[in-house]
Design a protein around this motif. Structure first.
Motif, mmCIF file in Angstrom:
data_model
loop_
_atom_site.group_PDB
_atom_site.id
_atom_site.type_symbol
_atom_site.label_atom_id
_atom_site.label_comp_id
_atom_site.label_asym_id
_atom_site.label_seq_id
_atom_site.Cartn_x
_atom_site.Cartn_y
_atom_site.Cartn_z
ATOM 1 N N ASN A 1 63.564 -39.607 -21.702
ATOM 2 C CA ASN A 1 62.624 -39.050 -22.665
ATOM 3 C C ASN A 1 62.772 -37.521 -22.723
ATOM 4 O OD1 ASN A 1 60.612 -38.713 -24.522
ATOM 5 N ND2 ASN A 1 58.941 -39.403 -23.177
ATOM 6 N N PRO A 2 63.939 -37.031 -23.184
ATOM 7 C CA PRO A 2 64.246 -35.601 -23.114
ATOM 8 C C PRO A 2 63.298 -34.697 -23.900
ATOM 9 C CG PRO A 2 65.948 -36.771 -24.345
ATOM 10 C CD PRO A 2 65.020 -37.795 -23.779
ATOM 11 N N LYS A 3 62.762 -35.163 -25.034
ATOM 12 C CA LYS A 3 61.857 -34.309 -25.808
ATOM 13 C C LYS A 3 60.641 -33.891 -24.984
ATOM 14 C CE LYS A 3 62.976 -35.714 -30.471
ATOM 15 N NZ LYS A 3 62.473 -36.230 -31.738
ATOM 16 N N LYS A 4 60.215 -34.756 -24.135
ATOM 17 C CA LYS A 4 59.014 -34.502 -23.335
ATOM 18 C C LYS A 4 59.362 -33.893 -21.973
ATOM 19 C CE LYS A 4 55.183 -37.168 -21.397
ATOM 20 N NZ LYS A 4 54.626 -38.512 -21.284
ATOM 21 N N ASN A 5 60.444 -34.358 -21.354
ATOM 22 C CA ASN A 5 60.706 -34.013 -19.956
ATOM 23 C C ASN A 5 61.616 -32.798 -19.723
ATOM 24 O OD1 ASN A 5 59.067 -36.073 -18.991
ATOM 25 N ND2 ASN A 5 60.703 -37.576 -19.145
ATOM 26 N N ILE A 6 62.425 -32.390 -20.710
ATOM 27 C CA ILE A 6 63.307 -31.235 -20.481
ATOM 28 C C ILE A 6 62.484 -29.969 -20.277
ATOM 29 C CG2 ILE A 6 64.970 -29.688 -21.572
ATOM 30 C CD1 ILE A 6 66.505 -32.049 -22.524
ATOM 31 N N SER A 7 61.494 -29.760 -21.128
ATOM 32 C CA SER A 7 60.678 -28.545 -20.973
ATOM 33 C C SER A 7 59.930 -28.573 -19.644
ATOM 34 C CB SER A 7 59.713 -28.373 -22.139
ATOM 35 O OG SER A 7 58.840 -29.477 -22.230
ATOM 36 N N ARG A 8 59.444 -29.727 -19.249
ATOM 37 C CA ARG A 8 58.777 -29.857 -17.945
ATOM 38 C C ARG A 8 59.747 -29.544 -16.806
ATOM 39 N NH1 ARG A 8 55.301 -35.449 -18.500
ATOM 40 N NH2 ARG A 8 53.772 -34.648 -19.981
ATOM 41 N N SER A 9 60.974 -30.033 -16.931
ATOM 42 C CA SER A 9 61.984 -29.784 -15.895
ATOM 43 C C SER A 9 62.300 -28.300 -15.779
ATOM 44 C CB SER A 9 63.266 -30.549 -16.204
ATOM 45 O OG SER A 9 63.045 -31.918 -16.233
ATOM 46 N N ILE A 10 62.479 -27.642 -16.909
ATOM 47 C CA ILE A 10 62.808 -26.211 -16.894
ATOM 48 C C ILE A 10 61.656 -25.396 -16.312
ATOM 49 C CG2 ILE A 10 63.262 -24.195 -18.351
ATOM 50 C CD1 ILE A 10 64.830 -26.097 -20.207
ATOM 51 N N ILE A 11 60.456 -25.646 -16.793
ATOM 52 C CA ILE A 11 59.295 -24.891 -16.309
ATOM 53 C C ILE A 11 59.021 -25.210 -14.851
ATOM 54 C CG2 ILE A 11 56.794 -24.599 -16.571
ATOM 55 C CD1 ILE A 11 57.260 -24.998 -19.619
ATOM 56 N N GLY A 12 59.084 -26.476 -14.480
ATOM 57 C CA GLY A 12 58.845 -26.860 -13.082
ATOM 58 C C GLY A 12 59.871 -26.259 -12.139
ATOM 59 N N PHE B 1 68.056 -23.310 -14.894
ATOM 60 C CA PHE B 1 67.634 -24.102 -16.042
ATOM 61 C C PHE B 1 68.807 -24.415 -16.966
ATOM 62 C CE2 PHE B 1 67.298 -19.910 -17.943
ATOM 63 C CZ PHE B 1 67.658 -20.107 -19.251
ATOM 64 N N GLU B 2 69.876 -23.618 -16.907
ATOM 65 C CA GLU B 2 71.069 -23.921 -17.714
ATOM 66 C C GLU B 2 71.634 -25.288 -17.341
ATOM 67 O OE1 GLU B 2 73.882 -20.768 -17.333
ATOM 68 O OE2 GLU B 2 72.566 -19.326 -18.285
ATOM 69 N N MET B 3 71.557 -25.600 -16.059
ATOM 70 C CA MET B 3 72.048 -26.902 -15.603
ATOM 71 C C MET B 3 71.200 -28.014 -16.212
ATOM 72 S SD MET B 3 74.099 -28.793 -14.097
ATOM 73 C CE MET B 3 75.062 -28.078 -12.838
ATOM 74 N N ILE B 4 69.910 -27.805 -16.259
ATOM 75 C CA ILE B 4 69.027 -28.821 -16.849
ATOM 76 C C ILE B 4 69.389 -29.028 -18.311
ATOM 77 C CG2 ILE B 4 66.630 -29.357 -17.456
ATOM 78 C CD1 ILE B 4 65.839 -27.764 -14.917
ATOM 79 N N CYS B 5 69.667 -27.926 -19.014
ATOM 80 C CA CYS B 5 70.039 -28.033 -20.432
ATOM 81 C C CYS B 5 71.357 -28.783 -20.610
ATOM 82 C CB CYS B 5 70.131 -26.645 -21.061
ATOM 83 S SG CYS B 5 68.545 -25.798 -21.145
ATOM 84 N N SER B 6 72.291 -28.542 -19.699
ATOM 85 C CA SER B 6 73.599 -29.183 -19.852
ATOM 86 C C SER B 6 73.572 -30.666 -19.514
ATOM 87 C CB SER B 6 74.652 -28.462 -19.009
ATOM 88 O OG SER B 6 74.401 -28.659 -17.644
ATOM 89 N N ILE B 7 72.582 -31.104 -18.737
ATOM 90 C CA ILE B 7 72.492 -32.535 -18.428
ATOM 91 C C ILE B 7 71.296 -33.170 -19.127
ATOM 92 C CG2 ILE B 7 73.674 -32.339 -16.204
ATOM 93 C CD1 ILE B 7 70.868 -32.566 -14.891
ATOM 94 N N GLY B 8 70.796 -32.489 -20.153
ATOM 95 C CA GLY B 8 69.617 -32.972 -20.875
ATOM 96 C C GLY B 8 69.754 -34.369 -21.418
ATOM 97 N N HIS B 9 70.968 -34.737 -21.800
ATOM 98 C CA HIS B 9 71.159 -36.082 -22.355
ATOM 99 C C HIS B 9 70.958 -37.175 -21.308
ATOM 100 C CE1 HIS B 9 75.071 -35.059 -20.627
ATOM 101 N NE2 HIS B 9 75.316 -36.354 -20.583
ATOM 102 N N LEU B 10 70.981 -36.827 -20.032
ATOM 103 C CA LEU B 10 70.788 -37.805 -18.965
ATOM 104 C C LEU B 10 69.318 -37.959 -18.568
ATOM 105 C CD1 LEU B 10 73.770 -36.759 -16.674
ATOM 106 C CD2 LEU B 10 73.692 -38.660 -18.303
ATOM 107 N N ILE B 11 68.479 -37.047 -19.040
ATOM 108 C CA ILE B 11 67.066 -37.067 -18.673
ATOM 109 C C ILE B 11 66.339 -38.086 -19.541
ATOM 110 C CG2 ILE B 11 64.935 -35.690 -18.650
ATOM 111 C CD1 ILE B 11 66.641 -33.267 -17.966
#
Length: 178
Positions: free
Chosen positions: A110-121, A98-108
């Motif tokens: 709609n990050p407010k909605k999708n980062i948490s989904r990405s980490i949990i998924g 999930f650290e990787m997801i956090c570090s590329i969060g700016h590329l995701i």
């Protein structure tokens, strides 16, 4: 890198035994640094090799565990709370993607909605695969898993006793992925 150099490269490639392990470690570090600096094209190909080296043994264990198993391989008396607690750091390490997801969060998108989904998924996928992998190991090896010094070699030789070299190939893939 030290484990990879000493217990894999110098064991399976005897010509590398004349090179001091520390120097071999440094060469590997510089090779990885070069691949990183060389850009996404070369680094991307290297990452595909590492991913493939991880996927092949995991897939092999899961498929073989589902196909080949001993009916009495799973029992409640095998459960040991101490061993379970000692494996938690390994499981948590596997979840650190999930650290990787956090570090590329700016590329995701709609990050407010999708980062948490990405980490949990991603975490749920890893937990599921980790549990399936462990279950497959236990289904095939049963109580032998507790006394096995090299679980993967034991697994491969149990599933495919006619192909002892395959254990070395699986071990090589695991070491490469590490």
């Amino acid at each position: 890198i030290h484990t990879f150099s000493k217990y894999f490269l110098q064991t399976y490639i005897p010509a590398l035994q004349i090179i001091p392990t520390l120097l071999l470690n440094l060469l590997i570090i510089f090779l990885l640094m070069f691949l990183n600096v060389a850009g996404l094209r070369i680094g991307g190909h290297a990452q595909k090799i590492f991913i493939l080296a991880k996927v092949i043994p995991i897939t092999f264990v899961v498929v073989a565990g589902l196909v080949y198993w001993h009916p009495a391989s799973i029992s409640l008396h095998m459960f040991n709370l101490g061993n379970t607690l000692s494996s938690i750091p390994i499981a948590l390490y596997a979840l650190m993607g999930f650290e990787m997801i956090c570090s590329i969060g700016h590329l995701i998108e709609n990050p407010k909605k999708n980062i948490s989904r990405s980490i949990i998924g991603a975490s749920l996928i890893v937990v599921f695969l980790y549990a399936l992998f462990q279950f497959a190991l236990f289904r095939v090896l049963g109580t032998k898993i507790a006394v096995s010094g090299d679980t993967f070699s034991s697994f491969v030789t149990t599933v495919l006793p006619s192909y002892p070299m395959l254990a070395t190939v699986v071990f090589s893939l695991i070491q490469t992925s590490i």
